[in-house]
Motif scaffolding. Structure first.
Motif, PDB file in Angstrom:
ATOM      1  N   ARG A 118      87.895 126.292  86.370  1.00  0.00           N
ATOM      2  CA  ARG A 118      88.449 125.318  85.419  1.00  0.00           C
ATOM      3  C   ARG A 118      89.947 125.191  85.568  1.00  0.00           C
ATOM      4  N   ARG A 119      90.637 126.294  85.877  1.00  0.00           N
ATOM      5  CA  ARG A 119      92.081 126.244  86.110  1.00  0.00           C
ATOM      6  C   ARG A 119      92.397 125.311  87.264  1.00  0.00           C
ATOM      7  N   ASP A 178      88.722 129.970  83.100  1.00  0.00           N
ATOM      8  CA  ASP A 178      88.320 130.695  84.298  1.00  0.00           C
ATOM      9  C   ASP A 178      88.912 130.014  85.534  1.00  0.00           C
TER      10      ASP A 178
END
Length: 234
Positions: free
Chosen positions: A188-189, A185
């Motif tokens: 997190r990226r 998501d």
């Protein structure tokens, strides 16, 4: 004063999968400097992964030349290209390609089993390969309690960071990342990319990062739009 060779230098490269097939890649020129971070952008099927495989010496072009870290890849046999890749290039795969029956730390240590150069790079700093693996895992924000767990017990985000630690161990001069954030998501990226760029800067590692996600490109030194330079798309 001698000039250090480019990390990647491509001249008049043509690649097709079989003789007589249309070219997948026709690239007049690509030059990437040492320590540079480059975002390679392109739609699905545009030849991004093929380009990465050529840079890594897995595939060979039919025409033109490619030099990596000053080494012309066509001058190497298949076995010597494999050794060159093991010594100098880290690779983060889209599906991570972790070894499921190995623990987290054993996955990270794997490149040092195939490359004496990477092992020597670590030992020259006064560290052991295990302590360096732990440093990378810590720096990539992985908890100490997972180090000896099988990688199959980890979340997708944790597996991704293990794959990054494995690619980075031993200080490869070039790191190739093929859509490594596609399963994450947005939050997190962003976290993963910050950690990866910080580690590359610390080791002066050239990063070639392939993605179709335009939201990430501002974090890189340069954006390479494959559709703009690949004449095979014309």
């Amino acid at each position: 004063m001698t000039t250090e060779p480019d990390a990647i230098n491509i001249q008049n490269l043509t690649f097709s999968w079989r003789p007589g097939d249309p070219a997948v890649l026709e690239l007049p020129q690509i030059c990437i400097k040492r320590g540079e971070t480059v975002f390679v952008k392109g739609s699905s099927g545009s030849g991004k992964s093929t380009l990465l495989s050529i840079i890594a010496g897995v595939l060979s072009p039919q025409k033109g030349s490619i030099s990596v870290l000053g080494q012309r890849l066509s001058d190497l046999s298949t076995a010597r290209r494999d050794s060159f890749r093991a010594d100098h290039i880290g690779f983060i795969f889209q599906m991570f390609n972790l070894i499921p029956y190995l623990s987290v730390i054993d996955n990270v240590l794997l490149p040092c089993r195939f490359s004496k150069r990477r092992k020597d790079n670590i030992e020259a700093t006064g560290n052991t390969i295990k302590s360096e693996a732990i440093r990378l895992l810590d720096h990539l924000d992985l908890p100490s309690e997972i180090r000896h767990q099988p990688v199959t017990e980890l979340s997708v985000g944790q597996q991704q960071r293990v794959a990054a630690a494995r690619a980075l161990i031993g200080g490869p001069e070039l790191l190739i990342a093929d859509e490594p954030t596609s399963a994450l998501d947005a939050d997190r990226r962003a976290i993963f990319l910050q950690l990866l760029l910080k580690e590359c800067a610390q080791q002066n590692t050239t990063l070639v990062f392939v993605s179709h996600d335009s939201a990430l490109e501002s974090q890189f030194d340069r954006v390479l739009q494959l559709a703009d330079i690949n004449r095979a798309n014309d």
